[in-house]
Write a protein that holds these residues in place. Structure first.
Motif, PDB file in Angstrom:
ATOM      1  N   LYS A 232     -19.383 -69.272  38.298  1.00  0.00           N
ATOM      2  CA  LYS A 232     -18.972 -70.550  38.849  1.00  0.00           C
ATOM      3  C   LYS A 232     -19.623 -70.785  40.205  1.00  0.00           C
ATOM      4  O   LYS A 232     -19.732 -69.874  41.030  1.00  0.00           O
ATOM      5  N   ASP A 233     -20.083 -72.002  40.436  1.00  0.00           N
ATOM      6  CA  ASP A 233     -20.711 -72.448  41.686  1.00  0.00           C
ATOM      7  C   ASP A 233     -22.109 -71.879  41.909  1.00  0.00           C
ATOM      8  O   ASP A 233     -22.708 -72.119  42.972  1.00  0.00           O
ATOM      9  N   GLU A 234     -22.649 -71.127  40.953  1.00  0.00           N
ATOM     10  CA  GLU A 234     -24.029 -70.654  41.117  1.00  0.00           C
ATOM     11  C   GLU A 234     -25.032 -71.789  40.908  1.00  0.00           C
ATOM     12  O   GLU A 234     -26.066 -71.834  41.569  1.00  0.00           O
ATOM     13  N   VAL A 235     -24.703 -72.696  39.987  1.00  0.00           N
ATOM     14  CA  VAL A 235     -25.605 -73.808  39.684  1.00  0.00           C
ATOM     15  C   VAL A 235     -24.880 -75.126  39.943  1.00  0.00           C
ATOM     16  O   VAL A 235     -23.795 -75.373  39.420  1.00  0.00           O
ATOM     17  N   ASP A 236     -25.485 -75.940  40.780  1.00  0.00           N
ATOM     18  CA  ASP A 236     -24.958 -77.270  41.070  1.00  0.00           C
ATOM     19  C   ASP A 236     -25.818 -78.292  40.318  1.00  0.00           C
ATOM     20  O   ASP A 236     -26.953 -78.588  40.715  1.00  0.00           O
ATOM     21  N   PHE A 237     -25.278 -78.791  39.228  1.00  0.00           N
ATOM     22  CA  PHE A 237     -26.005 -79.794  38.439  1.00  0.00           C
ATOM     23  C   PHE A 237     -25.467 -81.167  38.813  1.00  0.00           C
ATOM     24  O   PHE A 237     -24.342 -81.534  38.468  1.00  0.00           O
ATOM     25  N   ASP A 238     -26.257 -81.922  39.534  1.00  0.00           N
ATOM     26  CA  ASP A 238     -25.820 -83.213  40.071  1.00  0.00           C
ATOM     27  C   ASP A 238     -26.498 -84.342  39.294  1.00  0.00           C
ATOM     28  O   ASP A 238     -27.704 -84.552  39.414  1.00  0.00           O
ATOM     29  N   LEU A 239     -25.717 -85.048  38.485  1.00  0.00           N
ATOM     30  CA  LEU A 239     -26.245 -86.165  37.693  1.00  0.00           C
ATOM     31  C   LEU A 239     -25.686 -87.475  38.240  1.00  0.00           C
ATOM     32  O   LEU A 239     -24.477 -87.700  38.231  1.00  0.00           O
ATOM     33  N   THR A 240     -26.574 -88.331  38.726  1.00  0.00           N
ATOM     34  CA  THR A 240     -26.185 -89.620  39.300  1.00  0.00           C
ATOM     35  C   THR A 240     -26.755 -90.747  38.450  1.00  0.00           C
ATOM     36  O   THR A 240     -27.937 -90.716  38.070  1.00  0.00           O
ATOM     37  N   ILE A 241     -25.916 -91.744  38.144  1.00  0.00           N
ATOM     38  CA  ILE A 241     -26.349 -92.883  37.336  1.00  0.00           C
ATOM     39  C   ILE A 241     -26.105 -94.166  38.116  1.00  0.00           C
ATOM     40  O   ILE A 241     -24.980 -94.443  38.534  1.00  0.00           O
ATOM     41  N   ASN A 242     -27.152 -94.936  38.308  1.00  0.00           N
ATOM     42  CA  ASN A 242     -27.068 -96.212  39.003  1.00  0.00           C
ATOM     43  C   ASN A 242     -27.421 -97.342  38.033  1.00  0.00           C
ATOM     44  O   ASN A 242     -28.455 -97.284  37.361  1.00  0.00           O
ATOM     45  N   GLY A 243     -26.577 -98.362  37.984  1.00  0.00           N
ATOM     46  CA  GLY A 243     -26.815 -99.473  37.069  1.00  0.00           C
ATOM     47  C   GLY A 243     -26.127 -99.219  35.746  1.00  0.00           C
ATOM     48  O   GLY A 243     -25.498 -98.194  35.519  1.00  0.00           O
ATOM     49  N   THR A 244     -26.280-100.183  34.860  1.00  0.00           N
ATOM     50  CA  THR A 244     -25.647-100.082  33.541  1.00  0.00           C
ATOM     51  C   THR A 244     -26.701 -99.899  32.469  1.00  0.00           C
ATOM     52  O   THR A 244     -27.757-100.525  32.507  1.00  0.00           O
ATOM     53  N   ALA A 245     -26.368 -99.046  31.516  1.00  0.00           N
ATOM     54  CA  ALA A 245     -27.306 -98.750  30.429  1.00  0.00           C
ATOM     55  C   ALA A 245     -26.871 -99.412  29.131  1.00  0.00           C
ATOM     56  O   ALA A 245     -27.311 -99.027  28.052  1.00  0.00           O
ATOM     57  N   LYS A 246     -26.019-100.409  29.210  1.00  0.00           N
ATOM     58  CA  LYS A 246     -25.480-101.041  28.017  1.00  0.00           C
ATOM     59  C   LYS A 246     -26.589-101.690  27.197  1.00  0.00           C
ATOM     60  O   LYS A 246     -27.431-102.421  27.731  1.00  0.00           O
ATOM     61  N   ASN A 247     -26.588-101.410  25.894  1.00  0.00           N
ATOM     62  CA  ASN A 247     -27.545-101.976  24.933  1.00  0.00           C
ATOM     63  C   ASN A 247     -28.993-101.563  25.187  1.00  0.00           C
ATOM     64  O   ASN A 247     -29.912-102.131  24.585  1.00  0.00           O
TER      65      ASN A 247
END
Length: 343
Positions: A232-247
């Motif tokens: 735990k806490d060895e890997v920081d996977f940071d996924l950020t999403i900006n905007g909408t991906a609809k359709n």
């Protein structure tokens, strides 16, 4: 649509040339008169001769399209004596028919100059060769383009098939690392995630395009499986999403090789590591994918060729002029920026 254009051009060609030839060669006399200072021209045409010219035009039309068919069908084998013989036979038959018509007085009892009848046949014969050669060239070009598209589709399918076993092999290795650990609910959750991944690979990835949200879910589950190898806490996977991906639709599995590469070279047991992923969606249908990680495992990073090299080829096939891929690689960091116009 192209077929109709060709038909219209053919009708226009025969209409214009037929009218010019018939109206020009059927003139018997031209009378010039000046009445009240205004010059007028009286043109007298021979109706019988007009019918005769129309008859020869009919023979020329049959010869024209017969010759075009011969060229299109036989030119595939190259210029050979058989092709010359067939084309020559068409010309000879057309000339013989015109001469027999003259001798038999059909369809009207009127002799026409040989230069007119034979010259008319030779004119349309030459034009038919040029037309047939052009159609054959266009036919070959369409066949060539179709072969290129078929080849690229086959290559794309091959790339997908090569990527899938590669990913599945790595995922299974990650789960095998749990075998020696104490029984834990984590194992059940991991198997569930793997099941979802397998389902996605088998069902969704075979489609030409998938919803971006499904691809995002796939990335999250993939990352969760990868992080099972670490404390735990060895890997920081940071996924950020900006905007909408609809359709929004995207080529399936296009981001995974970069994620896989980050875990392969940017993480190491007993060392803290961070993988930063950013997805930006615009209302115009453009998306940006960004990933950055430090390089912790230097076992010939330049040999990462399989996954990322395949992805380069896939991008070139699917988005030939609608993507930008930039990779910034040093001994200490690895950064990828990918921009795709999905419209």
């Amino acid at each position: 649509m192209n077929r109709w254009i060709e038909v219209i051009v053919n009708i226009a060609f025969w209409g214009i040339t037929g009218w010019l030839i018939t109206s020009s060669y059927s003139i018997v006399s031209l009378d010039h008169e000046i009445i009240d200072g205004v010059e007028t021209i009286q043109v007298e045409r021979d109706t019988a001769l007009m019918y005769k010219i129309i008859w020869y035009l009919s023979i020329a039309a049959i010869m024209f399209y017969l010759n075009v068919v011969v060229i299109i069908q036989k030119a595939d084998s190259g210029i050979n004596p058989q092709l010359f013989l067939l084309i020559g036979s068409v010309l000879i038959v057309a000339i013989l028919i015109t001469q027999l018509s003259e001798r038999m007085g059909f369809p009207v009892l009127l002799r026409t100059p040989a230069t007119l009848s034979v010259g008319l046949i030779f004119f349309y014969f030459s034009t038919s060769i040029a037309y047939g050669a052009a159609k054959h060239s266009l036919k070959k070009e369409k066949q060539h383009q179709k072969l290129i598209l078929d080849k690229k589709q086959a290559e794309l399918n091959l790339l997908r098939n090569q990527l899938q076993p590669h990913f599945l092999f790595n995922a299974l290795n990650n789960l095998l690392s749990l075998v020696d650990q104490k029984k834990s609910p984590v194992l059940a959750g991991s198997i569930d995630k793997l099941s979802s991944l397998l389902r996605y690979v088998i069902d969704e990835i075979q489609a030409d395009k998938v919803e971006v949200q499904k691809e995002i879910d796939f990335i999250k589950q993939y990352a969760d499986l990868q992080m099972l190898r670490y404390d735990k806490d060895e890997v920081d996977f940071d996924l950020t999403i900006n905007g909408t991906a609809k359709n929004l639709l995207i080529e399936p599995g296009i981001f995974i090789p970069f994620i896989e590469n980050a875990f392969k070279y940017g993480t190491k047991p007993e060392e803290h590591s961070k993988i930063k992923v950013v997805l930006i969606f615009s209302e115009l249908g453009t998306l940006q994918f960004y990933i950055h990680n430090k390089v912790l495992v230097n076992n010939q990073l330049d040999r990462k060729g399989t996954g990322i090299a395949y992805t380069r080829e896939r991008l070139q096939m699917v988005y030939p002029a609608k993507h930008k891929l930039m990779i910034d690689q040093t001994d200490h960091s690895f950064e990828v920026t990918l921009e795709i116009d999905t419209k």
